[in-house]
Design an enzyme around this catalytic site. Structure first.
Site, PDB file in Angstrom:
ATOM      1  CD  GLU A 162      15.153  56.087  46.228  1.00 21.22           C
ATOM      2  OE1 GLU A 162      14.533  56.039  44.999  1.00 21.22           O
ATOM      3  OE2 GLU A 162      16.187  57.225  45.730  1.00 21.22           O
ATOM      4  CB  CYS A 203       8.062  49.142  44.734  1.00 19.78           C
ATOM      5  SG  CYS A 203       9.813  48.312  44.550  1.00 19.78           S
ATOM      6  CB  CYS A 249      22.125  46.553  47.915  1.00 19.74           C
ATOM      7  SG  CYS A 249      22.106  45.019  48.300  1.00 19.74           S
ATOM      8  CB  CYS A 253      23.464  42.844  40.759  1.00 20.15           C
ATOM      9  SG  CYS A 253      22.540  41.625  41.875  1.00 20.15           S
ATOM     10  CB  CYS A 285      21.502  46.971  40.552  1.00 17.58           C
ATOM     11  SG  CYS A 285      20.377  47.355  41.948  1.00 17.58           S
ATOM     12  CB  CYS A 288      13.218  47.339  38.180  1.00 13.03           C
ATOM     13  SG  CYS A 288      11.935  47.047  37.826  1.00 13.03           S
TER      14      CYS A 288
END
Ligand code: SAH
Length: 342
Positions: free
Chosen positions: A86, A99, A106, A110, A113, A329
């Site tokens: 993305e 961005c 990942c 976290c 997220c 985000c």
């Protein structure tokens, strides 16, 4: 075949033999938008052929594009191996921010997220990182002459250090897009050894550090990486930066209701940043059904903001952009469909 976008100008020498030819090829592709090496007329034909034999100029294809009501565009790009990644185009006035992602998924997990829920699928190559910029630039063409790049998409850039730094050098190259380091921002969850390495690099991007939890007890729970590299270790690296670089550090704090948004947290953050030049960016949590956290009320965010300002710390509240297309985000999750939230 290897991608042109993965090559530094120096590496091109293996094919074109002379620095001047490598520079012309860079200019033709990055500045003049050559779509094939046949168009690189400024170098002799035999080297054009050598380039086409060794490298391709393919960009990722746009698998899906989602346009938010606020103008933000989220792209799902398909890479050569069929994986998707993305990238988000965020207009604001006559400026635009790209961005881009550094990894597919990942590893950091976290709790707030969504990318973290994917786990790490794979690192992106330098060429794939540069390619995202090329695609977004083509998409933005005409509307926005100037762009900034934020490495705030999927992934932890400092966990894919070599590819990310190589991509930054290619993007920064005078004969290529020549993006100044002041218009490139690298965001990290705080990988201390890699931050130390970055501190010594010739090209130093703006550095954003995702802090969110302001005590180790709170940050340990939200960001497991804190158990390895606690807050003091992160602050230590920043304090040791030369002032000109310290000026370009930003701390990002995701505001989570009842977890990171109390006045005590604000005061603790002010204490941590005492005597530093760093700025703070507060990001109200973008909620999702998969995330067990809530966004604080505006009053709590205002109060938090006020305490930091009162302590003399430059602080901004980030406007949530692209929420309605899952492009904000923490929402990047290779999603094919627009989520429908109330
Ligand atoms: N791994 C790097 C790069 C990703 S940047 C890093 O952590 O900095 C993505 C930013 O979005 C980070 O600052 C992260 O804290 C923030 N973020 C993650 N999930 C979020 C959410 N649900 N709402 C708002 N911001 C979030």
């Amino acid at each position: 075949m290897k991608s042109f976008y993965h090559q530094s100008r120096k590496e091109l020498l293996q094919i074109v033999e002379r620095p001047a030819r490598a520079s012309r090829a860079f200019e033709n592709v990055y500045r003049e938008g050559a779509g094939s090496f046949g168009e690189v007329l400024s170098i002799p034909a035999e080297f054009r052929t050598a380039l086409s034999d060794a490298l391709d100029l393919e960009l990722p294809s746009i698998h899906q594009r989602f346009v938010s009501s606020d103008g933000t565009r989220r792209y799902l790009l398909k890479l050569a191996d069929g994986e998707t990644v993305e990238s988000v185009l965020i207009p604001s006035g006559d400026r635009v921010t790209f961005c881009i992602s550094s990894q597919i998924g990942c590893a950091l997990a976290c709790t707030f997220c969504m990318t973290g829920q994917l786990g790490l699928i794979r690192d992106l190559t330098a060429g794939e990182i540069v390619s995202q910029v090329m695609v977004l630039r083509r998409e933005a063409e005409g509307d926005y002459p100037r762009f900034s790049i934020v490495l705030m998409g999927m992934g932890e850039p400092l966990q894919n250090y070599d590819n990310v730094l190589k991509a930054i050098h290619i993007l920064h190259d005078d004969y290529g897009l020549a993006v100044p380091s002041s218009r490139i921002t690298l965001s990290t969850a705080g990988l201390v050894p890699a931050m130390e390495r970055l501190a010594a690099e010739r090209v130093f991007p703006n550095l954003s550090i995702s802090l969110t939890g302001v005590t180790n007890a709170s940050r340990d729970r939200l960001m497991p990486i804190n158990r390895k590299y606690p807050i003091e270790a992160i602050m230590d690296v920043v304090r040791k930066l030369p002032l000109a670089r310290q000026n370009r550090v930003m701390f990002e704090c995701v505001m989570i209701k009842g977890v990171t948004d109390s006045p005590e947290d604000a005061r603790e953050l002010a204490r941590l940043l005492q005597g530093m030049r760093a700025k703070v960016n507060l990001i109200p949590l973008n909620p999702a059904p998969e995330i067990a956290h809530e966004r604080p009320d505006d009053d709590a965010i205002l109060q938090f903001h006020g305490i930091l300002l009162g302590s003399g710390i430059t602080t901004f509240v980030r406007r949530n952009r692209g929420n309605d297309v899952s492009g904000a985000c923490g929402q990047l999750k290779k999603k094919e469909f627009v989520s429908t939230r109330a």
